[in-house]
Design a protein around this motif. Structure first.
Motif, PDB file in Angstrom:
ATOM      1  N   UNK A  83       0.795  -1.210   0.000  1.00  0.00           N
ATOM      2  CA  UNK A  83       0.000   0.000   0.000  1.00  0.00           C
ATOM      3  C   UNK A  83       0.828   1.261   0.000  1.00  0.00           C
ATOM      4  N   UNK A  84       0.102   2.366  -0.156  1.00  0.00           N
ATOM      5  CA  UNK A  84       0.683   3.694  -0.168  1.00  0.00           C
ATOM      6  C   UNK A  84      -0.043   4.556   0.858  1.00  0.00           C
ATOM      7  N   UNK A  93       4.140   9.640  -1.452  1.00  0.00           N
ATOM      8  CA  UNK A  93       3.529   8.570  -0.663  1.00  0.00           C
ATOM      9  C   UNK A  93       4.621   7.680  -0.101  1.00  0.00           C
ATOM     10  N   UNK A  94       4.301   7.081   1.034  1.00  0.00           N
ATOM     11  CA  UNK A  94       5.168   6.069   1.620  1.00  0.00           C
ATOM     12  C   UNK A  94       4.611   4.699   1.262  1.00  0.00           C
ATOM     13  N   UNK A  95       5.452   3.861   0.701  1.00  0.00           N
ATOM     14  CA  UNK A  95       5.047   2.505   0.339  1.00  0.00           C
ATOM     15  C   UNK A  95       5.404   1.553   1.474  1.00  0.00           C
ATOM     16  N   UNK A 117       4.424   1.238  -7.804  1.00  0.00           N
ATOM     17  CA  UNK A 117       5.156   2.440  -8.209  1.00  0.00           C
ATOM     18  C   UNK A 117       4.524   3.018  -9.482  1.00  0.00           C
ATOM     19  N   UNK A 118       4.227   2.162 -10.449  1.00  0.00           N
ATOM     20  CA  UNK A 118       3.577   2.629 -11.679  1.00  0.00           C
ATOM     21  C   UNK A 118       2.213   3.247 -11.363  1.00  0.00           C
ATOM     22  N   UNK A 119       1.458   2.615 -10.489  1.00  0.00           N
ATOM     23  CA  UNK A 119       0.153   3.141 -10.070  1.00  0.00           C
ATOM     24  C   UNK A 119       0.315   4.518  -9.410  1.00  0.00           C
ATOM     25  N   UNK A 120       1.308   4.667  -8.553  1.00  0.00           N
ATOM     26  CA  UNK A 120       1.537   5.942  -7.851  1.00  0.00           C
ATOM     27  C   UNK A 120       1.826   7.065  -8.842  1.00  0.00           C
ATOM     28  N   UNK A 127       4.632  12.668  -7.236  1.00  0.00           N
ATOM     29  CA  UNK A 127       5.968  13.039  -7.649  1.00  0.00           C
ATOM     30  C   UNK A 127       7.015  12.053  -7.122  1.00  0.00           C
ATOM     31  N   UNK A 128       6.772  11.500  -5.915  1.00  0.00           N
ATOM     32  CA  UNK A 128       7.772  10.651  -5.281  1.00  0.00           C
ATOM     33  C   UNK A 128       7.098   9.550  -4.473  1.00  0.00           C
ATOM     34  N   UNK A 129       7.768   8.417  -4.404  1.00  0.00           N
ATOM     35  CA  UNK A 129       7.394   7.335  -3.492  1.00  0.00           C
ATOM     36  C   UNK A 129       8.634   7.020  -2.669  1.00  0.00           C
ATOM     37  N   UNK A 130       8.443   6.920  -1.361  1.00  0.00           N
ATOM     38  CA  UNK A 130       9.554   6.561  -0.487  1.00  0.00           C
ATOM     39  C   UNK A 130       9.152   5.362   0.359  1.00  0.00           C
TER      40      UNK A 130
END
Length: 177
Positions: A83-84, A93-95, A117-120, A127-130
């Motif tokens: 999840x995010x 978002x934080x994964x 990641x592609x979905x985000x 802009x970013x996933x961490x």
């Protein structure tokens, strides 16, 4: 907007339903899962999975999170969660994720994380996933590296888990990477 299913080569990522609760409790309730995931308690008591699942839809509607059940395409079996946690203010978002122990080392987490990641970036236009992991769980770090995330730092004794301060390794990926 309704949360959609995401299909990969071997997996279907879909919203959780209350019927998933027994499998969540069984899989997430294993000590090896709770040991290195901050927000999974042990023991995982009756009713906890139902309470957790009940938060998903309203939080998705409010734009706060998108949680997915990781299921196998061939059998539909629940094997984990990903999840995010979305922060609209900063457009990131934080994964987070976990995979049930019987399904470790099969590449399922990497496959699911790539899809998230592609979905985000594509669906949510973030802009970013961490993400982060406890330093004593290097397998989680390998997942982050395999999907193109970059190590951003080490937070020493940053969280308290079961009475022990844990070092956390932080990773991130931005849209143009």
């Amino acid at each position: 907007m309704e949360q959609r299913k995401i299909t990969t080569e071997r997996l279907i990522l879909r919203p959780f339903t209350l019927t998933d609760a027994p499998d969540v409790q069984r899989l997430a309730g294993e000590p090896e899962i709770a040991d290195t995931v901050l927000n999974i308690p042990h023991p995982y008591k009756d009713g906890m999975a139902e309470e957790w699942i009940a938060t998903h839809e309203p939080n998705f509607r409010d734009g706060k999170l998108a949680n997915f059940a990781i299921t196998t395409k061939d059998t539909g079996d629940l094997i984990g969660a990903i999840g995010l946690v979305i922060n609209k203010q900063f457009n990131h978002a934080e994964m987070g994720y976990w995979i049930g122990r019987p399904f470790w080392n099969g590449g399922f987490c990497t496959e699911a994380a790539r899809a998230i990641i592609a979905y985000a970036f594509d669906d949510l236009q973030l802009h970013k996933v961490h993400a982060h992991y406890m330093i004593r769980n290097p397998a989680s770090g390998r997942v982050m590296e395999k999907i193109g995330m970059v190590r951003e730092g080490l937070l020493r004794e940053h969280v308290l888990k079961d009475g022990v301060y844990e070092d956390i390794v932080c990773y991130g990926i931005v849209r143009n990477e």
